[in-house]
Design an enzyme around this catalytic site. Structure first.
Site, PDB file in Angstrom:
ATOM      1  N   CYS A  74      43.451  36.906  37.598  1.00 25.60           N
ATOM      2  CA  CYS A  74      42.927  38.089  38.140  1.00 25.60           C
ATOM      3  C   CYS A  74      42.759  37.524  39.480  1.00 25.60           C
ATOM      4  O   CYS A  74      41.954  36.945  40.055  1.00 25.60           O
ATOM      5  CB  CYS A  74      41.584  38.634  37.956  1.00 25.60           C
ATOM      6  SG  CYS A  74      40.948  40.047  38.782  1.00 25.60           S
ATOM      7  N   HIS A 151      53.504  41.281  34.638  1.00 21.16           N
ATOM      8  CA  HIS A 151      54.011  42.183  35.454  1.00 21.16           C
ATOM      9  C   HIS A 151      55.262  42.959  35.253  1.00 21.16           C
ATOM     10  O   HIS A 151      56.103  42.102  35.036  1.00 21.16           O
ATOM     11  CB  HIS A 151      53.395  41.961  37.077  1.00 21.16           C
ATOM     12  CG  HIS A 151      52.133  41.606  37.062  1.00 21.16           C
ATOM     13  ND1 HIS A 151      51.267  42.721  37.828  1.00 21.16           N
ATOM     14  CD2 HIS A 151      51.170  40.519  37.008  1.00 21.16           C
ATOM     15  CE1 HIS A 151      50.083  41.935  37.894  1.00 21.16           C
ATOM     16  NE2 HIS A 151      49.937  40.806  37.520  1.00 21.16           N
ATOM     17  N   GLU A 200      46.908  49.139  36.348  1.00 19.97           N
ATOM     18  CA  GLU A 200      46.592  47.829  35.605  1.00 19.97           C
ATOM     19  C   GLU A 200      46.246  47.881  34.059  1.00 19.97           C
ATOM     20  O   GLU A 200      45.589  48.806  33.562  1.00 19.97           O
ATOM     21  CB  GLU A 200      45.194  47.072  36.192  1.00 19.97           C
ATOM     22  CG  GLU A 200      45.435  46.593  37.600  1.00 19.97           C
ATOM     23  CD  GLU A 200      44.251  45.692  38.039  1.00 19.97           C
ATOM     24  OE1 GLU A 200      43.788  45.042  36.825  1.00 19.97           O
ATOM     25  OE2 GLU A 200      43.807  45.771  39.213  1.00 19.97           O
ATOM     26  N   CYS A 209      45.320  45.129  43.246  1.00 20.41           N
ATOM     27  CA  CYS A 209      45.622  44.066  42.308  1.00 20.41           C
ATOM     28  C   CYS A 209      46.170  43.085  42.929  1.00 20.41           C
ATOM     29  O   CYS A 209      47.355  42.828  43.141  1.00 20.41           O
ATOM     30  CB  CYS A 209      46.603  44.668  41.249  1.00 20.41           C
ATOM     31  SG  CYS A 209      46.816  43.760  39.833  1.00 20.41           S
ATOM     32  N   GLY A 212      49.347  41.649  40.952  1.00 25.69           N
ATOM     33  CA  GLY A 212      50.458  42.633  41.054  1.00 25.69           C
ATOM     34  C   GLY A 212      50.843  42.385  42.424  1.00 25.69           C
ATOM     35  O   GLY A 212      51.968  42.434  42.623  1.00 25.69           O
TER      36      GLY A 212
HETATM   37  N1  LIG Z   1      44.711  43.996  34.437  1.00 21.60           N
HETATM   38  C1  LIG Z   1      45.068  42.733  34.822  1.00 21.60           C
HETATM   39  C2  LIG Z   1      44.020  41.676  34.983  1.00 21.60           C
HETATM   40  C3  LIG Z   1      43.230  41.974  36.391  1.00 21.60           C
HETATM   41  C4  LIG Z   1      44.433  41.722  37.536  1.00 21.60           C
HETATM   42  C5  LIG Z   1      43.765  42.127  38.877  1.00 21.60           C
HETATM   43  N2  LIG Z   1      42.784  42.902  38.811  1.00 21.60           N
HETATM   44  C6  LIG Z   1      44.004  41.337  39.928  1.00 21.60           C
HETATM   45  O1  LIG Z   1      43.389  41.348  41.039  1.00 21.60           O
HETATM   46  O2  LIG Z   1      45.039  40.485  39.793  1.00 21.60           O
HETATM   47  C7  LIG Z   1      45.533  42.230  33.629  1.00 21.60           C
HETATM   48  O3  LIG Z   1      45.456  42.732  32.442  1.00 21.60           O
HETATM   49  O4  LIG Z   1      46.475  41.118  33.568  1.00 21.60           O
END
Ligand SMILES: N[C@H](CCC[C@H](N)C(=O)O)C(=O)O
Length: 269
Positions: A74, A151, A200, A209, A212
């Protein structure tokens, strides 16, 4: 028992941070993580973050999505906990070791090297992850990158025109992605700037994100659409991502502590 927490965010992607080094936290299961993250009946956040002692780093960071599922990375939360730490932090995560340095109002993080092999994303079967022969309506010819989490990245003329609230969950849960996937829809504005919206995995549409932004910047650099570093403009604000093929990704951007509080652990069974 009462549990203390710190509410934080990175460009509006928000977190409840529990420090298990400072208090004896009972084990956290998926149901309880989702109950704490619930915005109507819980404390409310996109991700729940738990800090634990580590034998190999300054501390370990565990990440639970809004749906309670534990995941490997994250980016925005990494900057937030670096801000809490207050000095350079080596952070153990299930997606790898991260090194974060606080900056004025945020942090700069070495997010490690991206991975591109189909079975590292992972995908259900072998495929060229640089240009994938799959599509969902107007979203076609994506790339896939793992930056500690999975991703898929689509380039479009206008990211704001894409019905991501409908196509996001369809792609997130497609059987091509055995661990599901974070869905990135990006518009390259020029060689120094990308506009990005993200659906997400386990959290839905978020204001930002970090991983992302990293995955999208890496894919755009691989496709020679942008230079490095590149600014990634998300609904909640901007991140700077730098990467050269063969090296690790550097993400720089803001992090904010909103407030501190406590709650009764047994209220969220
Ligand atoms: N939903 C993402 C985790 C949080 C990613 C996002 N909040 C960031 O800042 O990288 C996943 O399941 O891999």
């Amino acid at each position: 028992m009462r549990v203390s927490f710190t509410k934080m965010h990175g460009l509006g992607n928000d977190f409840v941070v529990l420090d298990a080094r400072a208090q004896d936290l009972p084990a956290l299961d998926k149901a309880r993580a989702a109950a704490i993250a619930d915005r109507n009946t819980g404390i409310g956040c996109d991700q729940l973050i738990v800090l634990e002692p580590s034998d190999t780093a300054d501390f370990r960071m565990r990440i639970y999505n809004h749906d309670g599922g534990e995941v490997g990375a994250c980016g925005n939360a990494t900057r937030a906990v670096a801000l809490l730490h207050g000095s350079e932090a080596r952070i153990e995560t299930s997606g790898g070791l991260l090194v974060a340095s606080p900056t004025a109002g945020g942090a700069s993080v070495d997010m490690g090297e991206p991975r591109f092999d189909w079975d590292a994303i992972p995908l259900e079967y072998p495929m060229d992850t640089f240009s994938m022969p799959v599509s969902w309506e107007m979203l076609a010819d994506p790339g896939a990158v793992n930056v500690g989490n999975p991703h898929v990245i689509f380039f479009v003329e206008d990211t704001d025109a894409v019905p991501l609230d409908r196509l996001g969950p369809e792609i997130e849960n497609d059987s091509l992605f055995p661990e599901r996937v974070n869905v990135n829809v990006a518009t390259v504005e020029n060689r120094g700037r990308i506009r990005l919206r993200v659906w997400e995995r386990g959290a839905g549409l978020t204001r930002a994100c970090g991983t992302g932004a990293c995955a999208t910047a890496v894919h755009a650099i691989r496709r020679k659409l942008v230079d490095s570093p590149v600014t990634v403009a998300l609904p909640g604000g901007e991140l700077e991502i730098a990467w050269q093929p063969g090296g690790s990704i550097r993400m720089t951007g803001p992090a904010t502590e909103s407030f501190r509080g406590s709650f009764e652990w047994d209220d969220f069974a």
